[in-house]
Design a protein around this motif. Sequence first.
Motif, mmCIF file in Angstrom:
data_model
loop_
_atom_site.group_PDB
_atom_site.id
_atom_site.type_symbol
_atom_site.label_atom_id
_atom_site.label_comp_id
_atom_site.label_asym_id
_atom_site.label_seq_id
_atom_site.Cartn_x
_atom_site.Cartn_y
_atom_site.Cartn_z
ATOM 1 N N MET A 121 0.811 -1.191 0.000
ATOM 2 C CA MET A 121 0.000 0.000 0.000
ATOM 3 C C MET A 121 0.858 1.260 0.000
ATOM 4 O O MET A 121 0.480 2.240 -0.621
ATOM 5 C CB MET A 121 -0.918 0.002 1.225
ATOM 6 C CG MET A 121 -1.994 -1.068 1.209
ATOM 7 S SD MET A 121 -3.070 -0.982 -0.218
ATOM 8 C CE MET A 121 -4.018 0.450 0.169
ATOM 9 N N THR A 122 2.005 1.218 0.701
ATOM 10 C CA THR A 122 2.835 2.426 0.763
ATOM 11 C C THR A 122 3.477 2.751 -0.584
ATOM 12 O O THR A 122 3.805 3.898 -0.845
ATOM 13 C CB THR A 122 3.946 2.276 1.822
ATOM 14 O OG1 THR A 122 4.724 1.132 1.519
ATOM 15 C CG2 THR A 122 3.362 2.171 3.211
ATOM 16 N N LEU A 123 3.632 1.760 -1.425
ATOM 17 C CA LEU A 123 4.238 1.991 -2.735
ATOM 18 C C LEU A 123 3.242 2.490 -3.773
ATOM 19 O O LEU A 123 3.631 2.931 -4.849
ATOM 20 C CB LEU A 123 4.890 0.697 -3.247
ATOM 21 C CG LEU A 123 6.074 0.186 -2.441
ATOM 22 C CD1 LEU A 123 6.497 -1.184 -2.934
ATOM 23 C CD2 LEU A 123 7.227 1.157 -2.530
ATOM 24 N N ALA A 124 1.961 2.423 -3.471
ATOM 25 C CA ALA A 124 0.928 2.746 -4.453
ATOM 26 C C ALA A 124 1.080 4.162 -5.003
ATOM 27 O O ALA A 124 0.947 4.374 -6.216
ATOM 28 C CB ALA A 124 -0.456 2.571 -3.836
ATOM 29 N N ALA A 125 1.374 5.135 -4.164
ATOM 30 C CA ALA A 125 1.477 6.520 -4.618
ATOM 31 C C ALA A 125 2.616 6.714 -5.614
ATOM 32 O O ALA A 125 2.550 7.575 -6.480
ATOM 33 C CB ALA A 125 1.662 7.444 -3.423
ATOM 34 N N GLU A 126 3.651 5.904 -5.497
ATOM 35 C CA GLU A 126 4.817 6.053 -6.363
ATOM 36 C C GLU A 126 4.763 5.168 -7.606
ATOM 37 O O GLU A 126 5.327 5.525 -8.633
ATOM 38 C CB GLU A 126 6.092 5.711 -5.572
ATOM 39 C CG GLU A 126 6.253 6.468 -4.280
ATOM 40 C CD GLU A 126 6.647 7.922 -4.493
ATOM 41 O OE1 GLU A 126 7.329 8.215 -5.481
ATOM 42 O OE2 GLU A 126 6.248 8.751 -3.673
ATOM 43 N N LEU A 127 4.107 4.003 -7.483
ATOM 44 C CA LEU A 127 4.212 3.009 -8.553
ATOM 45 C C LEU A 127 2.934 2.753 -9.345
ATOM 46 O O LEU A 127 2.985 2.096 -10.373
ATOM 47 C CB LEU A 127 4.716 1.679 -7.972
ATOM 48 C CG LEU A 127 6.067 1.764 -7.247
ATOM 49 C CD1 LEU A 127 6.475 0.396 -6.746
ATOM 50 C CD2 LEU A 127 7.142 2.357 -8.138
ATOM 51 N N LEU A 128 1.814 3.261 -8.884
ATOM 52 C CA LEU A 128 0.569 3.096 -9.641
ATOM 53 C C LEU A 128 0.326 4.334 -10.495
ATOM 54 O O LEU A 128 0.792 5.424 -10.160
ATOM 55 C CB LEU A 128 -0.608 2.876 -8.691
ATOM 56 C CG LEU A 128 -0.612 1.539 -7.938
ATOM 57 C CD1 LEU A 128 -1.803 1.479 -6.990
ATOM 58 C CD2 LEU A 128 -0.624 0.363 -8.889
ATOM 59 N N PRO A 129 -0.410 4.168 -11.597
ATOM 60 C CA PRO A 129 -0.717 5.350 -12.423
ATOM 61 C C PRO A 129 -1.422 6.411 -11.589
ATOM 62 O O PRO A 129 -2.235 6.102 -10.720
ATOM 63 C CB PRO A 129 -1.645 4.783 -13.505
ATOM 64 C CG PRO A 129 -1.317 3.332 -13.564
ATOM 65 C CD PRO A 129 -0.939 2.932 -12.164
ATOM 66 N N ALA B 6 8.072 0.801 -11.468
ATOM 67 C CA ALA B 6 6.689 0.301 -11.456
ATOM 68 C C ALA B 6 6.534 -0.891 -12.387
ATOM 69 O O ALA B 6 5.892 -1.886 -12.031
ATOM 70 C CB ALA B 6 5.727 1.416 -11.852
ATOM 71 N N ALA B 7 7.123 -0.817 -13.573
ATOM 72 C CA ALA B 7 7.045 -1.927 -14.535
ATOM 73 C C ALA B 7 7.747 -3.168 -13.991
ATOM 74 O O ALA B 7 7.254 -4.291 -14.142
ATOM 75 C CB ALA B 7 7.648 -1.506 -15.867
ATOM 76 N N ALA B 8 8.899 -2.976 -13.333
ATOM 77 C CA ALA B 8 9.643 -4.117 -12.782
ATOM 78 C C ALA B 8 8.884 -4.763 -11.629
ATOM 79 O O ALA B 8 8.881 -5.990 -11.486
ATOM 80 C CB ALA B 8 11.029 -3.666 -12.328
ATOM 81 N N ALA C 265 10.989 -7.215 -5.904
ATOM 82 C CA ALA C 265 10.130 -7.458 -4.744
ATOM 83 C C ALA C 265 9.723 -6.137 -4.099
ATOM 84 O O ALA C 265 10.363 -5.102 -4.303
ATOM 85 C CB ALA C 265 10.875 -8.318 -3.724
ATOM 86 N N SER C 266 8.681 -6.181 -3.295
ATOM 87 C CA SER C 266 8.183 -4.958 -2.668
ATOM 88 C C SER C 266 9.197 -4.358 -1.697
ATOM 89 O O SER C 266 9.300 -3.133 -1.586
ATOM 90 C CB SER C 266 6.851 -5.211 -1.970
ATOM 91 O OG SER C 266 7.022 -6.122 -0.913
ATOM 92 N N ALA D 20 18.325 -4.204 -8.248
ATOM 93 C CA ALA D 20 17.329 -4.964 -7.478
ATOM 94 C C ALA D 20 16.951 -6.266 -8.181
ATOM 95 O O ALA D 20 16.660 -7.264 -7.516
ATOM 96 C CB ALA D 20 16.083 -4.119 -7.256
ATOM 97 N N ILE D 21 16.954 -6.267 -9.490
ATOM 98 C CA ILE D 21 16.591 -7.484 -10.235
ATOM 99 C C ILE D 21 17.635 -8.572 -10.027
ATOM 100 O O ILE D 21 17.293 -9.746 -9.867
ATOM 101 C CB ILE D 21 16.416 -7.160 -11.741
ATOM 102 C CG1 ILE D 21 15.180 -6.276 -11.936
ATOM 103 C CG2 ILE D 21 16.329 -8.424 -12.576
ATOM 104 C CD1 ILE D 21 15.032 -5.690 -13.335
ATOM 105 N N ASP D 22 18.895 -8.187 -9.986
ATOM 106 C CA ASP D 22 19.981 -9.172 -9.965
ATOM 107 C C ASP D 22 20.610 -9.422 -8.597
ATOM 108 O O ASP D 22 21.478 -10.280 -8.478
ATOM 109 C CB ASP D 22 21.092 -8.723 -10.930
ATOM 110 C CG ASP D 22 20.616 -8.676 -12.368
ATOM 111 O OD1 ASP D 22 19.726 -9.465 -12.723
ATOM 112 O OD2 ASP D 22 21.128 -7.829 -13.131
#
Length: 156
Positions: free
Chosen positions: A1-9, A26-28, A35-36, A69-71
Motif C-alpha cells: 500500500m505504501t508503494l501505491a502513490a509512487e508506482l501506480l498510475p 513500477a514496470a519491474a 520485490a516490494s 534490485a533485479i539481480d
Amino acid sequence: MTLAAELLPRAGSGSHTGPPVWEELAAAVASGDVASRAATLITLALDRVRHSCLPEAAATMEHALTVTAIDNDADFLARIARRWTEALDQDGAEPSEELLRRVQGAFIRKPRHGLQHLEIFATADQFEHLVTVMNTATNPRIDGGDRAGADRRGIQ
C-alpha cells in the motif's frame, strides 16, 4: 500500500490517468522482477534525492537501482542505494538550528602523531571570525603593536 502513490498510475483530470512517478520501477514490480521490499528501498532513496538533483539524475538512479534490485539481494541494494544518495545529495538534509547548536564548539582532542588536535565546528559567521583572528595572529608582516619587532627590523 505504501508503494501505491509512487508506482501506480496517477489520477488525472477526468478519466485520464498519468504515468507512475517511477515508471521503470513500477514496470519491474508489476512484472514480478523486483520485490516490494526492494521497491521500498528504491523509492525511499529516490525520495531523499528528488529535490536536490536534476530529474535526469534521478531517472538514472532509478534505472541503476532497478537493475541492481533485479539481480541482487536487498542488503546489497541498500548499500548501492546509500551510495547513490550520498553521491547525489552530498550534504544530506539541512540540519535544524537545534542540531547545529548541539554540535558547534571547539574541542581539544587527544594528540596524534605528536601533534595537538583541535576540532572546531562553527557556523559560517563564526568561522570567518576565527579565520580572521588566526590569519592576523600568524601573519609575519603584522607586528601587532610589538615595538620590539619594529626595533629588530631597524624601524624607529
